[in-house]
Design a protein around this motif. Structure first.
Motif, PDB file in Angstrom:
ATOM      1  N   HIS A  86      28.744  54.280  25.718  1.00  0.00           N
ATOM      2  CA  HIS A  86      29.655  53.176  25.988  1.00  0.00           C
ATOM      3  C   HIS A  86      30.106  53.147  27.432  1.00  0.00           C
ATOM      4  O   HIS A  86      31.070  52.476  27.765  1.00  0.00           O
ATOM      5  CB  HIS A  86      30.886  53.269  25.083  1.00  0.00           C
ATOM      6  N   GLU A  87      29.445  53.867  28.304  1.00  0.00           N
ATOM      7  CA  GLU A  87      29.847  53.892  29.708  1.00  0.00           C
ATOM      8  C   GLU A  87      29.412  52.610  30.393  1.00  0.00           C
ATOM      9  O   GLU A  87      28.274  52.180  30.277  1.00  0.00           O
ATOM     10  CB  GLU A  87      29.212  55.090  30.411  1.00  0.00           C
ATOM     11  N   ALA A  88      30.354  52.025  31.109  1.00  0.00           N
ATOM     12  CA  ALA A  88      30.041  50.810  31.850  1.00  0.00           C
ATOM     13  C   ALA A  88      29.389  51.194  33.171  1.00  0.00           C
ATOM     14  O   ALA A  88      29.957  51.943  33.952  1.00  0.00           O
ATOM     15  CB  ALA A  88      31.308  50.003  32.086  1.00  0.00           C
ATOM     16  N   VAL A  89      28.212  50.717  33.397  1.00  0.00           N
ATOM     17  CA  VAL A  89      27.500  51.001  34.640  1.00  0.00           C
ATOM     18  C   VAL A  89      27.597  49.755  35.504  1.00  0.00           C
ATOM     19  O   VAL A  89      27.070  48.704  35.173  1.00  0.00           O
ATOM     20  CB  VAL A  89      26.031  51.362  34.366  1.00  0.00           C
ATOM     21  N   VAL A  92      30.312  49.301  41.294  1.00  0.00           N
ATOM     22  CA  VAL A  92      31.530  49.994  41.705  1.00  0.00           C
ATOM     23  C   VAL A  92      31.553  51.405  41.118  1.00  0.00           C
ATOM     24  O   VAL A  92      31.902  52.381  41.796  1.00  0.00           O
ATOM     25  CB  VAL A  92      32.776  49.187  41.280  1.00  0.00           C
ATOM     26  N   ALA A  93      31.168  51.538  39.834  1.00  0.00           N
ATOM     27  CA  ALA A  93      31.158  52.861  39.203  1.00  0.00           C
ATOM     28  C   ALA A  93      30.111  53.774  39.851  1.00  0.00           C
ATOM     29  O   ALA A  93      30.316  54.982  39.937  1.00  0.00           O
ATOM     30  CB  ALA A  93      30.886  52.724  37.709  1.00  0.00           C
ATOM     31  N   LEU A  94      29.009  53.198  40.306  1.00  0.00           N
ATOM     32  CA  LEU A  94      27.959  53.981  40.952  1.00  0.00           C
ATOM     33  C   LEU A  94      28.216  54.178  42.449  1.00  0.00           C
ATOM     34  O   LEU A  94      27.450  54.861  43.116  1.00  0.00           O
ATOM     35  CB  LEU A  94      26.603  53.300  40.752  1.00  0.00           C
ATOM     36  N   ARG A  95      29.266  53.580  42.950  1.00  0.00           N
ATOM     37  CA  ARG A  95      29.658  53.647  44.353  1.00  0.00           C
ATOM     38  C   ARG A  95      28.528  53.155  45.283  1.00  0.00           C
ATOM     39  O   ARG A  95      28.178  53.809  46.269  1.00  0.00           O
ATOM     40  CB  ARG A  95      30.100  55.056  44.742  1.00  0.00           C
ATOM     41  N   VAL A  96      28.002  52.021  44.918  1.00  0.00           N
ATOM     42  CA  VAL A  96      26.955  51.404  45.730  1.00  0.00           C
ATOM     43  C   VAL A  96      27.609  50.553  46.790  1.00  0.00           C
ATOM     44  O   VAL A  96      28.543  49.780  46.518  1.00  0.00           O
ATOM     45  CB  VAL A  96      26.048  50.524  44.843  1.00  0.00           C
ATOM     46  N   ARG A  97      27.139  50.682  47.996  1.00  0.00           N
ATOM     47  CA  ARG A  97      27.666  49.896  49.097  1.00  0.00           C
ATOM     48  C   ARG A  97      26.918  48.564  49.136  1.00  0.00           C
ATOM     49  O   ARG A  97      25.686  48.529  49.227  1.00  0.00           O
ATOM     50  CB  ARG A  97      27.490  50.615  50.404  1.00  0.00           C
ATOM     51  N   LEU A  98      27.660  47.493  49.029  1.00  0.00           N
ATOM     52  CA  LEU A  98      27.057  46.149  49.027  1.00  0.00           C
ATOM     53  C   LEU A  98      27.195  45.569  50.425  1.00  0.00           C
ATOM     54  O   LEU A  98      28.293  45.271  50.887  1.00  0.00           O
ATOM     55  CB  LEU A  98      27.750  45.257  48.011  1.00  0.00           C
ATOM     56  N   ASN A  99      26.093  45.412  51.107  1.00  0.00           N
ATOM     57  CA  ASN A  99      26.098  44.838  52.457  1.00  0.00           C
ATOM     58  C   ASN A  99      25.907  43.320  52.358  1.00  0.00           C
ATOM     59  O   ASN A  99      25.188  42.820  51.518  1.00  0.00           O
ATOM     60  CB  ASN A  99      24.961  45.416  53.297  1.00  0.00           C
TER      61      ASN A  99
END
Length: 100
Positions: A86-89, A92-99
């Motif tokens: 039930h983990e939301a992926v 933001v949770a993966l700490r991905v930088r959105l350029n």
């Protein structure tokens, strides 16, 4: 048409055919349940036997699918693996930088 959509429609059509065949078999058996056979190789008796055999196979397939699913669930539980995740992926949770 995209390939995944075609596969889904094909599987849906197959499932509908199986359900339709089950209802037609039940209808055939109910209409000819008090059939009086007159000879050895009666066509109606052969059709009734085939329909009842088809319904018995469907029943056994459902039972077998239930036991396979139960064994897989038991094996996952014994191994300690999560049955449902039930983990939301999200980015933001993966700490991905959105350029931009």
């Amino acid at each position: 048409m995209r390939k995944p959509v075609f596969k889904k429609l094909l599987v849906l059509g197959l499932c509908l055919c199986i359900v339709l065949a089950a209802f037609i078999s039940l209808d055939l058996i109910s209409r000819h349940s008090n059939h009086e056979c007159t000879h050895d190789h009666c066509g109606i008796c052969l059709q009734l036997g085939g329909a009842s055999h088809f319904l018995a196979q469907l029943r056994m397939a459902n039972i077998a699918a239930f036991f396979v699913l139960a064994q897989i669930t038991l094996a996952l539980w014994l191994l300690g693996l999560p049955l449902l995740s039930h983990e939301a992926v999200s980015p933001v949770a993966l700490r991905v930088r959105l350029n931009n």
